[in-house]
Design a protein around this motif. Structure first.
Motif, PDB file in Angstrom:
ATOM      1  N   GLN B  92       0.825  -1.209   0.000  1.00  0.00           N
ATOM      2  CA  GLN B  92       0.000   0.000   0.000  1.00  0.00           C
ATOM      3  C   GLN B  92       0.859   1.260   0.000  1.00  0.00           C
ATOM      4  O   GLN B  92       0.548   2.214  -0.713  1.00  0.00           O
ATOM      5  CB  GLN B  92      -0.960   0.020   1.196  1.00  0.00           C
ATOM      6  CG  GLN B  92      -1.997   1.102   0.999  1.00  0.00           C
ATOM      7  CD  GLN B  92      -2.978   1.237   2.131  1.00  0.00           C
ATOM      8  OE1 GLN B  92      -3.125   2.313   2.661  1.00  0.00           O
ATOM      9  NE2 GLN B  92      -3.662   0.176   2.497  1.00  0.00           N
ATOM     10  N   VAL B  93       1.924   1.240   0.770  1.00  0.00           N
ATOM     11  CA  VAL B  93       2.812   2.421   0.811  1.00  0.00           C
ATOM     12  C   VAL B  93       3.464   2.639  -0.556  1.00  0.00           C
ATOM     13  O   VAL B  93       3.529   3.766  -1.049  1.00  0.00           O
ATOM     14  CB  VAL B  93       3.870   2.266   1.943  1.00  0.00           C
ATOM     15  CG1 VAL B  93       4.949   3.335   1.837  1.00  0.00           C
ATOM     16  CG2 VAL B  93       3.200   2.342   3.308  1.00  0.00           C
ATOM     17  N   VAL B  94       3.896   1.538  -1.190  1.00  0.00           N
ATOM     18  CA  VAL B  94       4.543   1.657  -2.516  1.00  0.00           C
ATOM     19  C   VAL B  94       3.550   2.199  -3.544  1.00  0.00           C
ATOM     20  O   VAL B  94       3.808   3.203  -4.219  1.00  0.00           O
ATOM     21  CB  VAL B  94       5.111   0.279  -2.966  1.00  0.00           C
ATOM     22  CG1 VAL B  94       5.540   0.327  -4.421  1.00  0.00           C
ATOM     23  CG2 VAL B  94       6.275  -0.115  -2.086  1.00  0.00           C
ATOM     24  N   PHE B  95       2.390   1.544  -3.648  1.00  0.00           N
ATOM     25  CA  PHE B  95       1.414   1.945  -4.675  1.00  0.00           C
ATOM     26  C   PHE B  95       0.836   3.337  -4.402  1.00  0.00           C
ATOM     27  O   PHE B  95       0.649   4.124  -5.335  1.00  0.00           O
ATOM     28  CB  PHE B  95       0.279   0.916  -4.787  1.00  0.00           C
ATOM     29  CG  PHE B  95       0.733  -0.399  -5.368  1.00  0.00           C
ATOM     30  CD1 PHE B  95       1.638  -0.425  -6.420  1.00  0.00           C
ATOM     31  CD2 PHE B  95       0.274  -1.608  -4.871  1.00  0.00           C
ATOM     32  CE1 PHE B  95       2.074  -1.632  -6.959  1.00  0.00           C
ATOM     33  CE2 PHE B  95       0.702  -2.809  -5.398  1.00  0.00           C
ATOM     34  CZ  PHE B  95       1.610  -2.827  -6.448  1.00  0.00           C
ATOM     35  N   SER B  96       0.568   3.624  -3.142  1.00  0.00           N
ATOM     36  CA  SER B  96      -0.017   4.932  -2.807  1.00  0.00           C
ATOM     37  C   SER B  96       0.956   6.058  -3.113  1.00  0.00           C
ATOM     38  O   SER B  96       0.556   7.098  -3.643  1.00  0.00           O
ATOM     39  CB  SER B  96      -0.403   4.991  -1.329  1.00  0.00           C
ATOM     40  OG  SER B  96      -1.416   4.072  -1.070  1.00  0.00           O
TER      41      SER B  96
END
Lengths: 144, 278
Positions: B92-96
Motif C-alpha cells: 500500500q505504501v509503494v502503490f499509494s
C-alpha cells in the motif's frame, strides 16, 4: 535521545519477533515436554475366576484405580486424533466386586460406560485431573 | 488567575488521559491475574461486570505461560496477522506513493477527474465493498487464501490522498531542475520526492498497519478455514475464548503497533511538511 529510542525500539522488535518465532517453531515440542506423560492399558472382560463369558465384569490392574470403599475412580485417556498421541483425560466411577494381588474386578457404576476399549491410565509423570490434556507414551518392552 | 487556569487545564488533561488509558491499564492488570480471579470479576456470558479490579490479588504470569508455551494456536494466529499485515502495508505504501506522485506532479489527461473518482472511493464504507470484493475474489479463485485480504487492502484511496497532500508541498522547481539534469521520473521519485515525504509515509505506514492489524470483517468473510484467522478475530470473540488468555494475547497484539509508533514518532508529527532533517 530520539536516536536512542529508535535503536531500543529496533532491538526490542528483533528480540520480540525472534522470540515469538522460536516459540512458534518449537511449540509442539515445548507443549509435549510440558504435558503429563501417561502410560495406558486396557481392561479385560473377565472375573477373578477367569470366566470370560460374562457381562459387565472387568479385570483392571491395581495401579489403575483409586479405591474409596466399594467404589473406585479410574482415569482414561481419549485420543484427540486417531493417529496422534495427545489425549484428554476423563474420570470414571466403577463398582468394586473383588480383588486379588494384581487385579480388581470391577463393573459399571452410576450409568458410566466402562468398556474394554478404554485406555486406562496406570502411570503418569504429573498429577492429572478430569479434562486435562496428556501425552500417551507407548510402553517399551525388552525383546528378551 | 493564570495559575488556576493552568492547574484546571492539567486536571482535565490528566482525567482525559486516564479515561483513554483505562482499557490498556485494565488489560495489563488482568493479564497478570490468575484465570480464577478474572472469572470472579468478569462474566461475559451474562454480559455483566461484577467488579473492576486493577490490582491482582496474586501477581501471576499464568496467562502469558499459556499463550507462549501451551497454546500454540494463539502464536500461529499472531503470525497470520503478520502475514496479512506486512505485505498489505508494504504494497500500500509503494502503490499509494507512486499514485500520489502521479496525481500531484505529473500532467496527464483526466488527472483531476480520476482523482475525483478516488475521493468517491474514499467515502465508501468498507461494508459496501465487501460483497463485490467477495465476488471478485471468487472469480479470481483466491478465496480462503491470504491474498484475498491482502489484495483489496493494497489499494487505498486514503493513502493516495494523504501522500498527494504531502507531495503537493514540494516545489515544481526542484523537479524541473532534476528533469533538466536528465533525471527520469523514477529517479525524481526516489531521490527527491521520497526523502521529503517521510512524515507522510510513516503516518500512512502506521495507519495502514493498525487498519490491517485489527481487521476482523475481511478475514471472517473471505476465509472459511478458521486456522487462517488472525489474532484480531480471537480477541473480539470473547464468547468462545478464555478471558485470561485474551488479555495476555491483547498485550502481545499491542506490541507491534506500539513499536512502529515509537520508531516513527518523530516523523509522524509532520505528515504534511518536509522532514526535519532536510
Amino acid at each position: 535521545m530520539r536516536k536512542k529510542i529508535k535503536k531500543i525500539t529496533v532491538v526490542f522488535a528483533v528480540v520480540f519477533f525472534s522470540l515469538v518465532a522460536v516459540l512458534t517453531y518449537f511449540s509442539d515440542t515445548i507443549d509435549r515436554m510440558l504435558l503429563p506423560q501417561v502410560k495406558t492399558c486396557e481392561a479385560v472382560l473377565s472375573d477373578l475366576k477367569g470366566n470370560t463369558r460374562i457381562y459387565n465384569k472387568y479385570l483392571i490392574p491395581k495401579s489403575v484405580i483409586t479405591v474409596d470403599g466399594d467404589t473406585g475412580t479410574v482415569y482414561y485417556a481419549q485420543r484427540i486424533t486417531d493417529s496422534g498421541d495427545e489425549a484428554y483425560v476423563y474420570q470414571l466411577q466403577v463398582s468394586i466386586i473383588g480383588s486379588d494381588e494384581l487385579y480388581y474386578e470391577v463393573s459399571n457404576s452410576n450409568g458410566d460406560m466402562f468398556t474394554t476399549s478404554l485406555q486406562l491410565i496406570y502411570s503418569t509423570s504429573k498429577n492429572i485431573s478430569d479434562g486435562d490434556r496428556v501425552y500417551i507414551v507407548e510402553e517399551e518392552f525388552d525383546e528378551e | 488567575m493564570k495559575k488556576t487556569k493552568s492547574v484546571f487545564k492539567y486536571i482535565i488533561l490528566i482525567l482525559l488521559t486516564a479515561v483513554f488509558l483505562f482499557p490498556i491499564i485494565y488489560m495489563l492488570a488482568n493479564s497478570f491475574m490468575q484465570s480464577g480471579e478474572i472469572e470472579k470479576t468478569l462474566n461475559f456470558s451474562e454480559e455483566t461486570f461484577k467488579s473492576v479490579n486493577l490490582i491482582p490479588d496474586m501477581f501471576s504470569a499464568e496467562q502469558y505461560y499459556e499463550v507462549f508455551f501451551r497454546r500454540a494456536e494463539y502464536l500461529l494466529k499472531f503470525w497470520n496477522s503478520v502475514i496479512i499485515t506486512l505485505p498489505t502495508v508494504i504494497l500500500q505504501v509503494v502503490f499509494s506513493s507512486l499514485a500520489a506522485f502521479a496525481f500531484a506532479k505529473l500532467k496527464f489527461p483526466f488527472r483531476d477527474k480520476l482523482f475525483f473518482i478516488y475521493i468517491v472511493l474514499l467515502i465508501l464504507p468498507l461494508q459496501v465493498t465487501l460483497v463485490p470484493n467477495y465476488i471478485v475474489m471468487d472469480n479470481l479463485k483466491i478465496l480462503n487464501t491470504f491474498l484475498s485480504v491482502i489484495l483489496p487492502g493494497t489499494f487505498s484511496a486514503f493513502g493516495i490522498c494523504l501522500l498527494r497532500q504531502s507531495i503537493k508541498y514540494i516545489s515544481y522547481s526542484s523537479i524541473e531542475a532534476a528533469r533538466i539534469d536528465g533525471a527520469s521520473y523514477l529517479r525524481i521519485f526516489t531521490r527527491i520526492i521520497i526523502p521529503q515525504i517521510k512524515g507522510g509515509l510513516v503516518t500512512l505506514t502506521l495507519l495502514t498497519f493498525i487498519d490491517s492489524w485489527s481487521a476482523v470483517e475481511q478475514p471472517m468473510i473471505y476465509f472459511t478455514d478458521k486456522g487462517m484467522y488472525p489474532l484480531s478475530i480471537t480477541l473480539s470473540d470473547i464468547a468462545d475464548s478464555d478471558y485470561g488468555i485474551i488479555f495476555a494475547c491483547g498485550v502481545m497484539f499491542l506490541i507491534p503497533p506500539l513499536l512502529i509508533y515509537l520508531y516513527g514518532e518523530n516523523d509522524i508529527r509532520s505528515p504534511f511538511t518536509t522532514s526535519d532533517k532536510l
